[in-house]
Design a protein around this motif. Structure first.
Motif, PDB file in Angstrom:
ATOM      1  N   GLU A   4       0.798  -1.227   0.000  1.00 22.43           N
ATOM      2  CA  GLU A   4       0.000   0.000   0.000  1.00 22.43           C
ATOM      3  C   GLU A   4       0.832   1.279   0.000  1.00 22.43           C
ATOM      4  O   GLU A   4       0.454   2.284   0.581  1.00 22.43           O
ATOM      5  N   THR A   5       1.977   1.243  -0.671  1.00 23.91           N
ATOM      6  CA  THR A   5       2.797   2.448  -0.850  1.00 23.91           C
ATOM      7  C   THR A   5       2.438   3.046  -2.204  1.00 23.91           C
ATOM      8  O   THR A   5       3.017   2.705  -3.223  1.00 23.91           O
ATOM      9  N   PHE A   6       1.474   3.926  -2.177  1.00 26.43           N
ATOM     10  CA  PHE A   6       0.895   4.450  -3.406  1.00 26.43           C
ATOM     11  C   PHE A   6       1.831   5.380  -4.172  1.00 26.43           C
ATOM     12  O   PHE A   6       1.661   5.586  -5.358  1.00 26.43           O
ATOM     13  N   ALA A   7       2.833   5.932  -3.523  1.00 23.29           N
ATOM     14  CA  ALA A   7       3.768   6.841  -4.189  1.00 23.29           C
ATOM     15  C   ALA A   7       4.996   6.107  -4.743  1.00 23.29           C
ATOM     16  O   ALA A   7       5.862   6.733  -5.326  1.00 23.29           O
ATOM     17  N   LEU A   8       5.047   4.803  -4.569  1.00 17.98           N
ATOM     18  CA  LEU A   8       6.195   4.026  -5.040  1.00 17.98           C
ATOM     19  C   LEU A   8       6.258   4.036  -6.559  1.00 17.98           C
ATOM     20  O   LEU A   8       5.323   3.614  -7.229  1.00 17.98           O
ATOM     21  N   GLU A   9       7.348   4.554  -7.107  1.00 18.04           N
ATOM     22  CA  GLU A   9       7.499   4.651  -8.557  1.00 18.04           C
ATOM     23  C   GLU A   9       8.562   3.722  -9.116  1.00 18.04           C
ATOM     24  O   GLU A   9       8.531   3.369 -10.282  1.00 18.04           O
ATOM     25  N   LYS A  10       9.533   3.344  -8.281  1.00 13.62           N
ATOM     26  CA  LYS A  10      10.624   2.512  -8.776  1.00 13.62           C
ATOM     27  C   LYS A  10      11.232   1.742  -7.609  1.00 13.62           C
ATOM     28  O   LYS A  10      11.319   2.244  -6.499  1.00 13.62           O
ATOM     29  N   VAL A  11      11.650   0.531  -7.900  1.00 13.53           N
ATOM     30  CA  VAL A  11      12.364  -0.266  -6.913  1.00 13.53           C
ATOM     31  C   VAL A  11      13.477  -1.020  -7.643  1.00 13.53           C
ATOM     32  O   VAL A  11      13.281  -1.498  -8.760  1.00 13.53           O
ATOM     33  N   ASN A  12      14.647  -1.062  -7.044  1.00 15.20           N
ATOM     34  CA  ASN A  12      15.774  -1.809  -7.609  1.00 15.20           C
ATOM     35  C   ASN A  12      15.982  -3.058  -6.765  1.00 15.20           C
ATOM     36  O   ASN A  12      16.365  -2.952  -5.595  1.00 15.20           O
ATOM     37  N   LEU A  13      15.724  -4.202  -7.350  1.00 18.01           N
ATOM     38  CA  LEU A  13      15.910  -5.466  -6.650  1.00 18.01           C
ATOM     39  C   LEU A  13      17.323  -5.954  -6.913  1.00 18.01           C
ATOM     40  O   LEU A  13      17.717  -6.126  -8.064  1.00 18.01           O
ATOM     41  N   THR A  14      18.062  -6.198  -5.874  1.00 20.99           N
ATOM     42  CA  THR A  14      19.453  -6.616  -5.982  1.00 20.99           C
ATOM     43  C   THR A  14      19.579  -8.065  -6.449  1.00 20.99           C
ATOM     44  O   THR A  14      18.679  -8.873  -6.227  1.00 20.99           O
ATOM     45  N   GLY A  21       8.617 -11.791  -0.655  1.00 20.99           N
ATOM     46  CA  GLY A  21       7.692 -12.361   0.309  1.00 20.99           C
ATOM     47  C   GLY A  21       6.224 -12.091   0.073  1.00 20.99           C
ATOM     48  O   GLY A  21       5.830 -11.251  -0.749  1.00 20.99           O
ATOM     49  N   HIS A  22       5.416 -12.796   0.835  1.00 22.37           N
ATOM     50  CA  HIS A  22       3.956 -12.706   0.816  1.00 22.37           C
ATOM     51  C   HIS A  22       3.514 -11.259   0.997  1.00 22.37           C
ATOM     52  O   HIS A  22       3.917 -10.591   1.944  1.00 22.37           O
ATOM     53  N   GLU A  23       2.721 -10.763   0.041  1.00 22.02           N
ATOM     54  CA  GLU A  23       2.141  -9.417   0.064  1.00 22.02           C
ATOM     55  C   GLU A  23       3.176  -8.286   0.104  1.00 22.02           C
ATOM     56  O   GLU A  23       2.878  -7.174   0.542  1.00 22.02           O
ATOM     57  N   ALA A  24       4.380  -8.538  -0.367  1.00 28.55           N
ATOM     58  CA  ALA A  24       5.450  -7.534  -0.297  1.00 28.55           C
ATOM     59  C   ALA A  24       5.087  -6.217  -0.979  1.00 28.55           C
ATOM     60  O   ALA A  24       5.408  -5.146  -0.466  1.00 28.55           O
ATOM     61  N   PHE A  25       4.419  -6.281  -2.121  1.00 26.36           N
ATOM     62  CA  PHE A  25       4.061  -5.075  -2.874  1.00 26.36           C
ATOM     63  C   PHE A  25       2.553  -4.975  -3.097  1.00 26.36           C
ATOM     64  O   PHE A  25       2.098  -4.294  -4.005  1.00 26.36           O
ATOM     65  N   ILE A  26       1.772  -5.636  -2.257  1.00 28.05           N
ATOM     66  CA  ILE A  26       0.324  -5.664  -2.433  1.00 28.05           C
ATOM     67  C   ILE A  26      -0.246  -4.242  -2.428  1.00 28.05           C
ATOM     68  O   ILE A  26       0.140  -3.406  -1.618  1.00 28.05           O
ATOM     69  N   ARG A  27      -1.096  -3.960  -3.413  1.00 29.05           N
ATOM     70  CA  ARG A  27      -1.757  -2.659  -3.573  1.00 29.05           C
ATOM     71  C   ARG A  27      -0.799  -1.468  -3.579  1.00 29.05           C
ATOM     72  O   ARG A  27      -1.119  -0.398  -3.086  1.00 29.05           O
ATOM     73  N   SER A  28       0.383  -1.674  -4.136  1.00 24.82           N
ATOM     74  CA  SER A  28       1.305  -0.548  -4.348  1.00 24.82           C
ATOM     75  C   SER A  28       1.115  -0.067  -5.781  1.00 24.82           C
ATOM     76  O   SER A  28       0.483  -0.745  -6.582  1.00 24.82           O
ATOM     77  N   ASN A  29       1.647   1.054  -6.106  1.00 21.03           N
ATOM     78  CA  ASN A  29       1.504   1.583  -7.462  1.00 21.03           C
ATOM     79  C   ASN A  29       2.762   1.412  -8.298  1.00 21.03           C
ATOM     80  O   ASN A  29       2.974   2.153  -9.244  1.00 21.03           O
ATOM     81  N   ILE A  30       3.581   0.458  -7.956  1.00 29.60           N
ATOM     82  CA  ILE A  30       4.824   0.240  -8.700  1.00 29.60           C
ATOM     83  C   ILE A  30       4.494  -0.158 -10.147  1.00 29.60           C
ATOM     84  O   ILE A  30       3.744  -1.093 -10.385  1.00 29.60           O
ATOM     85  N   PRO A  31       5.017   0.580 -11.134  1.00 28.27           N
ATOM     86  CA  PRO A  31       4.657   0.300 -12.524  1.00 28.27           C
ATOM     87  C   PRO A  31       5.474  -0.815 -13.177  1.00 28.27           C
ATOM     88  O   PRO A  31       4.980  -1.489 -14.078  1.00 28.27           O
TER      89      PRO A  31
END
Length: 85
Positions: A4-14, A21-31
């Motif tokens: 539920e991080t609605f302002a999330l625009e980018k994430v860099n996974l190493t 994990g379970h529900e890690a990005f649930i209902r986030s706005n990551i494009p």
């Protein structure tokens, strides 16, 4: 983690990441997400109802498991997930 991080625009996974994990990005706005080569598991509902539109994989991906509803209700994500043998 980022649910539920609605302002999330980018994430860099190493490349060291082995599990999302379970529900890690649930209902986030990551494009978009790039799955790094050492990631093995995407757990249930990891990206459920997220704003995900693009999903890419490392050429030498070690992904073996995508659990139930990992990408459930990602209405803007289209295409097929295919495992190449």
């Amino acid at each position: 983690a980022f649910s539920e991080t609605f302002a999330l625009e980018k994430v860099n996974l190493t490349d060291k990441l082995e599990n999302i994990g379970h529900e890690a990005f649930i209902r986030s706005n990551i494009p978009a997400v790039h799955i790094p080569k050492n990631l093995e598991i995407i757990d249930s509902q990891a990206f459920y109802q997220s704003g995900l539109t693009t999903l890419t994989f490392d050429e030498s991906s070690h992904l073996t498991t995508i659990n139930a509803n990992a990408f459930g209700f990602c209405s803007d994500l289209s295409g097929d997930i295919v495992r190449l043998e």
